[in-house]
Write an enzyme that holds these catalytic residues in place. Structure first.
Site, PDB file in Angstrom:
ATOM      1  CG  LEU A 140      21.352  33.127   5.451  1.00  0.00           C
ATOM      2  CD1 LEU A 140      22.497  34.072   5.097  1.00  0.00           C
ATOM      3  CD2 LEU A 140      21.683  32.317   6.694  1.00  0.00           C
ATOM      4  N   PRO A 141      17.467  34.273   7.376  1.00  0.00           N
ATOM      5  CG  PRO A 141      17.507  34.205   9.714  1.00  0.00           C
ATOM      6  CD  PRO A 141      18.367  33.975   8.509  1.00  0.00           C
ATOM      7  CB  THR A 172      11.564  35.760   1.703  1.00  0.00           C
ATOM      8  OG1 THR A 172      11.140  34.492   1.203  1.00  0.00           O
ATOM      9  CG2 THR A 172      10.582  36.829   1.243  1.00  0.00           C
ATOM     10  CE  LYS A 184       7.953  34.228  -0.507  1.00  0.00           C
ATOM     11  NZ  LYS A 184       8.368  33.142   0.256  1.00  0.00           N
ATOM     12  CE  LYS A 195      11.729  37.829   5.679  1.00  0.00           C
ATOM     13  NZ  LYS A 195      12.554  36.656   5.441  1.00  0.00           N
TER      14      LYS A 195
HETATM   15  P1  NAD Z   1      14.908  29.513  10.136  1.00  0.00           P
HETATM   16  O1  NAD Z   1      14.969  30.583  11.156  1.00  0.00           O
HETATM   17  O2  NAD Z   1      14.306  28.203  10.472  1.00  0.00           O
HETATM   18  O3  NAD Z   1      16.392  29.220   9.575  1.00  0.00           O
HETATM   19  C1  NAD Z   1      17.374  30.195   9.367  1.00  0.00           C
HETATM   20  C2  NAD Z   1      18.724  29.547   9.645  1.00  0.00           C
HETATM   21  O4  NAD Z   1      19.755  30.476   9.316  1.00  0.00           O
HETATM   22  C3  NAD Z   1      18.914  29.181  11.122  1.00  0.00           C
HETATM   23  O5  NAD Z   1      19.290  27.803  11.225  1.00  0.00           O
HETATM   24  C4  NAD Z   1      20.025  30.113  11.592  1.00  0.00           C
HETATM   25  O6  NAD Z   1      20.871  29.532  12.582  1.00  0.00           O
HETATM   26  C5  NAD Z   1      20.771  30.362  10.296  1.00  0.00           C
HETATM   27  N1  NAD Z   1      21.578  31.576  10.262  1.00  0.00           N
HETATM   28  C6  NAD Z   1      21.215  32.836  10.588  1.00  0.00           C
HETATM   29  N2  NAD Z   1      22.238  33.692  10.355  1.00  0.00           N
HETATM   30  C7  NAD Z   1      23.251  32.945   9.863  1.00  0.00           C
HETATM   31  C8  NAD Z   1      24.573  33.249   9.420  1.00  0.00           C
HETATM   32  N3  NAD Z   1      25.050  34.493   9.444  1.00  0.00           N
HETATM   33  N4  NAD Z   1      25.346  32.235   8.972  1.00  0.00           N
HETATM   34  C9  NAD Z   1      24.876  30.966   8.947  1.00  0.00           C
HETATM   35  N5  NAD Z   1      23.648  30.612   9.347  1.00  0.00           N
HETATM   36  C10 NAD Z   1      22.846  31.598   9.803  1.00  0.00           C
HETATM   37  O7  NAD Z   1      14.156  30.167   8.882  1.00  0.00           O
HETATM   38  P2  NAD Z   1      13.405  29.406   7.676  1.00  0.00           P
HETATM   39  O8  NAD Z   1      11.970  29.168   8.043  1.00  0.00           O
HETATM   40  O9  NAD Z   1      14.260  28.275   7.216  1.00  0.00           O
HETATM   41  O10 NAD Z   1      13.396  30.575   6.575  1.00  0.00           O
HETATM   42  C11 NAD Z   1      14.562  30.917   5.838  1.00  0.00           C
HETATM   43  C12 NAD Z   1      14.160  31.894   4.745  1.00  0.00           C
HETATM   44  O11 NAD Z   1      13.161  31.289   3.919  1.00  0.00           O
HETATM   45  C13 NAD Z   1      13.537  33.206   5.269  1.00  0.00           C
HETATM   46  O12 NAD Z   1      14.017  34.260   4.471  1.00  0.00           O
HETATM   47  C14 NAD Z   1      12.047  32.984   5.097  1.00  0.00           C
HETATM   48  O13 NAD Z   1      11.335  34.196   4.933  1.00  0.00           O
HETATM   49  C15 NAD Z   1      12.012  32.143   3.833  1.00  0.00           C
HETATM   50  N6  NAD Z   1      10.831  31.287   3.680  1.00  0.00           N
HETATM   51  C16 NAD Z   1      10.379  30.530   4.725  1.00  0.00           C
HETATM   52  C17 NAD Z   1       9.266  29.722   4.549  1.00  0.00           C
HETATM   53  C18 NAD Z   1       8.732  28.864   5.675  1.00  0.00           C
HETATM   54  O14 NAD Z   1       7.600  28.354   5.549  1.00  0.00           O
HETATM   55  N7  NAD Z   1       9.482  28.661   6.764  1.00  0.00           N
HETATM   56  C19 NAD Z   1       8.601  29.678   3.306  1.00  0.00           C
HETATM   57  C20 NAD Z   1       9.103  30.435   2.240  1.00  0.00           C
HETATM   58  C21 NAD Z   1      10.231  31.226   2.457  1.00  0.00           C
END
Ligand code: NAD
Length: 292
Positions: free
Chosen positions: A65-66, A93, A168, A243
């Protein structure tokens, strides 16, 4: 094969859930976005109509999740529906304090929890080559491998609950400092008549060698197949680096640690983000120094 509930099927969670399906696990998915759910359903995951319905009967519950508030809210809602011998893995994260609080509230109900943030980005999520940095007991780290091996290649046990998140942000803070330093050094050379390719080769054989210079050079056209040679598209977004640097700053404040380089890198990334570059790869900080 295990029954897995997967909550949060965005850029990272979607391909991670698909890799679990490909490895033969029974995946039940939930996301607030119907489009995100449709993508994993097309690859064979079952779709639930609520997070609570997704976790019912699951051996493993994975969230991606975000931010911390989403993770805390999710487990407050679903804790009563999770079976007692299940293992919860939060791969988002988030701040270590929230990870520890969620872990403690689940432990009070007899439910095991690990924080397992990832490194490797969307490319790693798709390829199943993520690095997982796990915080939790040795027993739970060992149990987590049942599902983590389907999504990642390098699995680290960083320490107790919360340690995964700390490791991390330490890594990403260092990465940001190296990226900023590499950018300003290359631009200094260019401003004084050097070819950035030649300068990069020299520094790679000298003491300035580092990961960003070698594998993720921020100067366009020094390396093929990196975001800087593709208008800074793809890769790891400035928004996400900003972030993570915010989480590092918060953590440093709590532990009263001096992180002057991290603080400077955070300010540079936040300024860059405010100029409208949030969706570009984080190596685009090079533009902060270049004349273009
Ligand atoms: P994203 O915004 O693409 O995906 C998040 C998903 O969570 C969305 O589909 C959203 O609809 C869903 N969501 C939000 N609240 C929700 C809830 N209450 N119930 C169900 N679903 C819900 O984000 P992402 O890029 O996939 O990143 C996710 C996590 O991974 C973050 O914490 C980010 O910091 C971490 N991360 C991302 C990357 C990257 O390169 N994108 C790399 C390492 C870590």
């Amino acid at each position: 094969m295990a029954q897995v509930a997967f909550i949060g099927l965005g850029n990272m969670g979607g391909p991670m859930a698909i890799n679990l399906v490909k490895a033969g696990h029974q995946v039940t998915a939930f996301d607030l976005s119907q489009a995100a759910l449709a993508q994993v359903a097309a690859e064979g995951a079952k779709v639930a109509d609520s997070a609570k319905a997704a976790v019912l009967g699951a051996d493993f519950i994975i969230s991606m999740l975000p931010a911390g508030k989403h993770v805390a809210g999710l487990y407050q809602d679903v804790a009563d529906a999770i079976k007692a011998d299940a293992l919860v893995l939060d791969c988002s994260t988030i701040d270590a304090a929230t990870a520890r609080a969620v872990g403690a509230s689940l432990a009070a109900k007899g439910i095991a929890f690990v924080d397992a943030p990832v490194s490797g980005g969307v490319g790693g999520a798709k390829a199943g080559t993520l690095t997982f940095i796990v915080g939790g007991s040795a027993e739970h780290f060992s149990k987590a491998q049942t599902v983590l091996t389907a999504m990642g290649k390098n699995l680290f046990h960083a320490g107790e609950v919360g340690a995964g998140q700390i490791a991390k942000i330490c890594n990403n803070m260092l990465l940001s400092v190296l990226m900023v330093g590499t950018s300003e050094a290359i631009q200094l050379g260019v401003d004084n008549g050097l070819d950035p390719k030649v300068l990069s080769e020299i520094m790679l054989k000298s003491s300035g060698r580092n990961w960003t210079l070698e594998l993720y050079n921020p100067c366009p056209d020094v390396l093929p197949n990196v975001p800087s040679s593709n208008d800074y598209q793809g890769g790891f977004m400035v928004d996400l680096m900003a972030k993570d640097l915010g989480l590092a700053a918060e953590c440093a404040q709590q532990s009263q640690s001096a992180t002057p380089m991290g603080a400077l890198a955070r300010n540079l990334y936040v300024a860059h983000q405010r100029q409208g570059f949030g969706k570009l790869d984080f190596s685009s900080i090079f533009r902060f120094f270049s004349k273009k």
